[in-house]
Motif scaffolding. Structure first.
Motif, short mmCIF file in Angstrom:
data_model
loop_
_atom_site.label_atom_id
_atom_site.label_comp_id
_atom_site.label_asym_id
_atom_site.label_seq_id
_atom_site.Cartn_x
_atom_site.Cartn_y
_atom_site.Cartn_z
N GLU A 51 25.49 28.22 33.55
CA GLU A 51 26.03 28.25 34.91
C GLU A 51 27.49 27.79 34.91
N HIS A 52 27.79 26.76 34.12
CA HIS A 52 29.17 26.29 34.05
C HIS A 52 30.08 27.36 33.46
N ALA A 53 29.58 28.03 32.42
CA ALA A 53 30.36 29.13 31.83
C ALA A 53 30.61 30.21 32.89
N GLY A 54 29.60 30.47 33.72
CA GLY A 54 29.76 31.44 34.80
C GLY A 54 30.80 30.99 35.80
N ASP A 55 30.76 29.71 36.15
CA ASP A 55 31.77 29.16 37.07
C ASP A 55 33.17 29.33 36.49
N ASP A 56 33.30 29.04 35.20
CA ASP A 56 34.61 29.19 34.55
C ASP A 56 35.09 30.63 34.65
N ALA A 57 34.17 31.57 34.41
CA ALA A 57 34.54 32.99 34.48
C ALA A 57 34.99 33.35 35.90
N THR A 58 34.24 32.87 36.90
CA THR A 58 34.60 33.15 38.29
C THR A 58 35.98 32.58 38.61
N HIS A 59 36.20 31.33 38.19
CA HIS A 59 37.48 30.71 38.50
C HIS A 59 38.64 31.39 37.78
N ALA A 60 38.38 31.87 36.57
CA ALA A 60 39.43 32.60 35.84
C ALA A 60 39.84 33.84 36.63
N ILE A 61 38.84 34.53 37.19
CA ILE A 61 39.13 35.72 37.99
C ILE A 61 39.93 35.34 39.25
N LYS A 67 47.46 34.36 41.20
CA LYS A 67 48.77 34.45 40.56
C LYS A 67 49.54 35.66 41.05
N GLY A 68 48.81 36.58 41.68
CA GLY A 68 49.50 37.68 42.31
C GLY A 68 49.76 38.88 41.42
N SER A 69 49.24 38.87 40.19
CA SER A 69 49.40 40.07 39.37
C SER A 69 48.61 41.19 40.03
N ALA A 70 49.19 42.38 40.04
CA ALA A 70 48.57 43.49 40.75
C ALA A 70 47.23 43.87 40.13
N PRO A 71 46.13 43.72 40.88
CA PRO A 71 44.84 44.10 40.35
C PRO A 71 44.66 45.60 40.42
N PRO A 72 43.84 46.15 39.52
CA PRO A 72 43.67 47.61 39.49
C PRO A 72 42.89 48.12 40.69
N ILE A 73 42.05 47.28 41.26
CA ILE A 73 41.32 47.66 42.47
C ILE A 73 41.59 46.61 43.53
N ASN A 74 41.19 46.93 44.73
CA ASN A 74 41.37 46.07 45.89
C ASN A 74 41.03 44.60 45.62
N ARG A 75 41.93 43.69 46.01
CA ARG A 75 41.72 42.27 45.80
C ARG A 75 40.40 41.76 46.37
N GLU A 76 40.12 42.14 47.62
CA GLU A 76 38.89 41.63 48.25
C GLU A 76 37.65 42.08 47.49
N ASP A 77 37.69 43.29 46.92
CA ASP A 77 36.53 43.77 46.19
C ASP A 77 36.34 42.99 44.89
N ILE A 78 37.45 42.63 44.26
CA ILE A 78 37.37 41.81 43.05
C ILE A 78 36.76 40.46 43.41
N TYR A 79 37.25 39.90 44.48
CA TYR A 79 36.73 38.63 44.97
C TYR A 79 35.24 38.73 45.26
N GLN A 80 34.84 39.80 45.94
CA GLN A 80 33.44 40.01 46.31
C GLN A 80 32.56 40.16 45.07
N LEU A 81 33.02 40.95 44.12
CA LEU A 81 32.22 41.20 42.92
C LEU A 81 32.04 39.91 42.12
N ALA A 82 33.13 39.14 42.00
CA ALA A 82 33.03 37.86 41.29
C ALA A 82 32.03 36.93 41.98
N SER A 83 32.08 36.89 43.31
CA SER A 83 31.14 36.04 44.07
C SER A 83 29.71 36.51 43.89
#
Lengths: 205, 205, 205
Positions: A51-61, A67-83
């Motif tokens: 679970e902690h490893a998962g949290d780390d992965a989520t936080h990395a995303i 940081k504002g680097s342009a994501p390849p797909i919509n920001r909100e969708d990336i956020y949603q998928l990570a959640s």
């Protein structure tokens, strides 16, 4: 076992794949937990690490998004998928935690069926994540996850009926119900992952 | 009774209307279930058919979205509204299924009050869907659904108090609680439909 | 005590701050409820008034959105944030209501720990809302809320274990479980508020 996640900076797709691979590890820990003579304490520890490893992965995303680097797909969708991926992990971890917390020695056999569906869903999800890059062949994944969720639902309801068949006293029913509900939540959460993937395909396809 | 859904290709509004009309059918099945001498098995079967018709309606909407024909309103909102309508159906079907699964013979009378609120909410929703086309007169619908949800909440809490009044043993409380919770979920889900409609009005109004 | 909310028209930020200040009042009512010799009926009444004040705040935000005046941040995010704040209030109010409904005289001490976390989360949220205007220093808020949610989770699980330790009969377990679950929902809802704030920062930062 060493849990390893490589939230490399070069791609969101790889981060999602890492996160989903972590779910495969967690699902296999659930399978292990149900085997005879399982070392439950050790498995609970590993699950927590997972679970902690998962949290780390989520936080990395999230950090990369911030940081504002342009994501390849919509920001909100990336956020949603990570959640959504995080939600799956939380439910699986909660199920294991409750088993320990409630001191449940004997678990109904049907729980194995629930867990096998979760394992299959985790594998399908881990296989699908790299295909997000080219929105490649994701319809099959989405349909299969939906079928697995329906299957999970039937197993869950059968387990519920079993719990109330008179075999268990009320307090034990309450405890076991919490556990199988968390596993059912995990199956639902896999479907939410698939729905978000579908949304991404709809928007970018 | 023949369940019929016509997910015609010519309009999302008609698909939403079909989906909401299907909820009216489902709510009336719930009413029927509570009448004396109801054929519960037959009603459970019809409810399942109703849920499948609902799934077909949802998939028709998703398929049309995926085909890429320009929708009249935001894609995500269409997706959201279809999912919300689907959630209502799932909760109503689950309630009926649990009643059968748990072998609940006698149901507290207050459940009828819950179900009547659901029937009214289904009718209001079905009447509102065609008005989405011109974003016409939807404030009244939204306010009424919110009032119904508040009413459902009060009924639900009164039922809860009743369950714990000492009349029922713990296992029966657990079973009945699951049923009235699913009906409460259905009322909440109608409110989510109304909230999505409001979002659509806000964005397009 | 007079509950006061000033949903002034001049700023969404002030409306959110009002709404969050209202959560601080509600959290303090929960603390009061747990003190010896608390007048539970009076507190339940105040809590209900507090919830109505919250509803008024939410509707003021929605009305302003509907009027079409250009909001400083994305409409959907304003809608989401208002809903999230409303969810916190609903869970806190439901917890108090259930305590009365179930006639729970004696509450396990651990509930105080849950409530103190909610009070802290309410205060942090109320402090953060005015900073939304300049997206100022919100990372710290987000991290602290996440830590509080983890802490709430541990307290919740410890309380669960306590409930099942044999001290309570099954019906009492069911009642107390509903109460501590609503408090846990409130903690989760504070995290959802923080997640929406993070989304706003991601989009506008």
């Amino acid at each position: 076992m060493r849990l390893r996640l490589r939230p490399r900076d070069d791609s969101y797709y790889e981060m999602f794949t890492d996160s989903a691979n972590n779910l495969v590890i967690a699902a296999r820990l659930l399978v292990e937990l149900m085997s005879d003579g399982a070392d439950r304490e050790a498995i609970t520890e590993k699950m927590r690490a997972c679970e902690h490893a998962g949290d780390d992965a989520t936080h990395a995303i999230m950090r990369r998004l911030n940081k504002g680097s342009a994501p390849p797909i919509n920001r909100e969708d990336i956020y949603q998928l990570a959640s959504n991926l995080d939600d799956v992990m939380d439910s699986m971890e909660a199920a294991v935690d409750l088993i320990g917390l409630y001191g449940l020695e004997r678990l109904p056999k049907g729980i194995i069926d629930q867990i096998e569906v979760l394992e299959r869903a985790a594998e399908l999800t881990a296989e699908a994540m790299p295909r997000l890059r080219h929105l490649d062949d994701l319809t099959r994944y989405w349909i299969e996850i939906n079928q697995l969720e329906n299957q999970a639902d039937r197993i869950y309801r059968k387990l519920l009926a079993r719990l109330f068949s008179g075999e268990y006293d009320a307090l034990t029913v309450l405890k076991l119900k919490d556990v199988i509900e968390e596993l059912e939540n995990a199956a639902d959460a896999f479907e939410h992952v698939a729905n978000t993937v579908e949304t991404i395909v709809v928007k970018n396809g």
